[in-house]
Design a protein around this motif. Structure first.
Motif, mmCIF file in Angstrom:
data_model
loop_
_atom_site.group_PDB
_atom_site.id
_atom_site.type_symbol
_atom_site.label_atom_id
_atom_site.label_comp_id
_atom_site.label_asym_id
_atom_site.label_seq_id
_atom_site.Cartn_x
_atom_site.Cartn_y
_atom_site.Cartn_z
ATOM 1 N N ALA A 1 0.816 -1.220 0.000
ATOM 2 C CA ALA A 1 0.000 0.000 0.000
ATOM 3 C C ALA A 1 0.847 1.266 0.000
ATOM 4 O O ALA A 1 0.363 2.335 -0.392
ATOM 5 N N THR A 2 2.111 1.170 0.432
ATOM 6 C CA THR A 2 2.993 2.345 0.463
ATOM 7 C C THR A 2 4.037 2.315 -0.656
ATOM 8 O O THR A 2 4.941 3.150 -0.678
ATOM 9 N N LEU A 3 3.911 1.362 -1.563
ATOM 10 C CA LEU A 3 4.886 1.168 -2.643
ATOM 11 C C LEU A 3 6.300 0.970 -2.105
ATOM 12 O O LEU A 3 7.266 1.570 -2.579
ATOM 13 N N GLY A 4 6.396 0.125 -1.082
ATOM 14 C CA GLY A 4 7.715 -0.312 -0.626
ATOM 15 C C GLY A 4 8.407 0.607 0.360
ATOM 16 O O GLY A 4 9.634 0.567 0.483
ATOM 17 N N LYS A 5 7.622 1.397 1.098
ATOM 18 C CA LYS A 5 8.263 2.216 2.137
ATOM 19 C C LYS A 5 8.734 1.318 3.285
ATOM 20 O O LYS A 5 8.222 0.225 3.496
ATOM 21 N N ASP A 6 9.721 1.818 4.037
ATOM 22 C CA ASP A 6 10.232 1.065 5.177
ATOM 23 C C ASP A 6 9.214 1.168 6.312
ATOM 24 O O ASP A 6 8.771 2.281 6.637
ATOM 25 N N PRO A 7 8.815 0.048 6.942
ATOM 26 C CA PRO A 7 7.846 0.120 8.046
ATOM 27 C C PRO A 7 8.281 1.092 9.132
ATOM 28 O O PRO A 7 9.464 1.179 9.461
ATOM 29 N N CYS A 8 7.286 1.801 9.666
ATOM 30 C CA CYS A 8 7.559 2.876 10.623
ATOM 31 C C CYS A 8 6.575 2.758 11.781
ATOM 32 O O CYS A 8 5.373 2.734 11.573
ATOM 33 N N MET B 1 1.344 0.207 13.087
ATOM 34 C CA MET B 1 1.615 1.156 12.011
ATOM 35 C C MET B 1 0.337 1.868 11.591
ATOM 36 O O MET B 1 -0.758 1.319 11.688
ATOM 37 N N GLU B 2 0.501 3.101 11.108
ATOM 38 C CA GLU B 2 -0.647 3.919 10.732
ATOM 39 C C GLU B 2 -1.130 3.559 9.331
ATOM 40 O O GLU B 2 -0.406 2.975 8.532
ATOM 41 N N LYS B 3 -2.368 3.958 9.051
ATOM 42 C CA LYS B 3 -2.956 3.684 7.731
ATOM 43 C C LYS B 3 -2.201 4.470 6.662
ATOM 44 O O LYS B 3 -2.037 5.681 6.776
ATOM 45 N N PRO B 4 -1.725 3.779 5.614
ATOM 46 C CA PRO B 4 -1.026 4.490 4.540
ATOM 47 C C PRO B 4 -1.964 5.458 3.817
ATOM 48 O O PRO B 4 -3.168 5.185 3.691
ATOM 49 N N PRO B 5 -1.449 6.593 3.331
ATOM 50 C CA PRO B 5 -2.281 7.537 2.577
ATOM 51 C C PRO B 5 -2.921 6.841 1.374
ATOM 52 O O PRO B 5 -2.265 6.096 0.649
ATOM 53 N N GLY B 6 -4.223 7.056 1.210
ATOM 54 C CA GLY B 6 -4.925 6.483 0.057
ATOM 55 C C GLY B 6 -5.286 5.017 0.198
ATOM 56 O O GLY B 6 -5.865 4.437 -0.717
ATOM 57 N N CYS B 7 -4.952 4.414 1.338
ATOM 58 C CA CYS B 7 -5.259 2.989 1.533
ATOM 59 C C CYS B 7 -6.745 2.824 1.864
ATOM 60 O O CYS B 7 -7.257 3.483 2.773
#
Length: 274
Positions: free
Chosen positions: A210-217, A239-245
């Motif tokens: 959903a984040t196109l491969g961002k590092d988990p935060c 982890m928080e909801k990814p933008p646009g998810c």
């Protein structure tokens, strides 16, 4: 076997593209070997080989429909020992996601979640064999020429492609590099891995998609120690909801990250919901 260029490298393992000459003709393969000849590296090598043989046998040699990377063969009698796997020309899912550019909901729900369905099926195969993968993550998913996602890296995994994702464990008497931000709470605390802990990691894989491969935060922090990670998860922080998810997809992620393993969805339920 004729080995070619290096396509993956880490402290313990190496993967080369190779060409295998067979009676039917030449076949492109990924040839995995150990880099450091020590007991842990050989243990990981033989563990991966044993798991892939078990998967191969369970399918009676018909791996065409499998979502686990296909075992082509083993070379164990020469000095250089190799696990030979099908070659996936599109590379790993993490690199694929990061090359994707922008994303819209149609791309996410249409193409990318199809890969998640494939990996949910791979987890069903492993569950039937009572095998825990222990490192389900986008970096360990390969995309074939036919655009099928396959779960790979059952032993040398923790170091073959990426080093920065792994944190040294500090449990007494244990010296191991662990993918902390992908791990279930119970695995971090006790070292216990199950099919349910793989489901937790699958939730992180969905977040990566959903984040196109961002590092988990977690809690706004990218780098976390062993103890910090336990503290954050124990407080119920996720982890928080990814933008646009889409909300439904985030609810599925959250269900994978429940404290109690038996309350997480099964791989079959995940496939159905996806």
């Amino acid at each position: 076997l004729t080995t070619g260029p290096l396509i993956g490298e880490g402290m313990f393992g190496l993967v080369r593209k190779g060409t295998l000459r067979t009676p039917e003709g030449e076949l492109a393969v990924a040839a995995k070997t150990v880099r450091v000849e020590d007991p842990q590296s050989f243990g990981d090598f033989y563990r991966e080989a044993a798991i892939l043989v078990a998967v191969h046998q369970q399918r009676d040699g018909d791996c065409r429909e499998s979502n686990i990377v296909r075992l082509v063969g083993l070379i164990t009698k020469s000095v250089e020992k190799y696990i030979l796997l099908e070659y996936a020309p599109k590379g790993d899912l993490l690199g694929f996601l990061r090359r994707f550019g922008n994303i819209n909901e149609k791309d996410l729900l249409g193409n990318l979640l199809g890969y998640a369905v494939h990996i949910a099926r791979a987890l069903q195969e492993l569950e039937r064999l009572r095998i825990a993968h222990r490192d389900v993550a986008a970096r360990n998913v390969l995309i074939t020429a036919d655009d099928v996602a396959k779960l790979a890296d059952f032993g040398l995994a923790r170091d073959v492609y990426v080093n920065t994702q792994y944190v040294r464990c500090n449990r007494p008497g244990v010296d191991e590099l662990l993918p902390l931000k992908w791990m279930a709470l119970e695995s971090i605390e006790t070292g216990k891995y199950t099919c349910q802990s793989d489901v937790w990691s699958f939730g992180v894989l969905l977040w990566e998609i959903a984040t196109l491969g961002k590092d988990p935060c977690y809690d706004g922090r990218m780098q976390l120690s062993f103890l910090q990670m336990v503290g954050i998860l124990r407080q119920g922080i996720r982890m928080e909801k990814p933008p646009g998810c889409p909300e439904d997809l985030f609810r599925l992620m959250r269900s994978c990250w429940r404290d109690v393993p038996d309350t997480r969805p099964t791989p079959e339920e995940i496939e159905e919901r996806l």
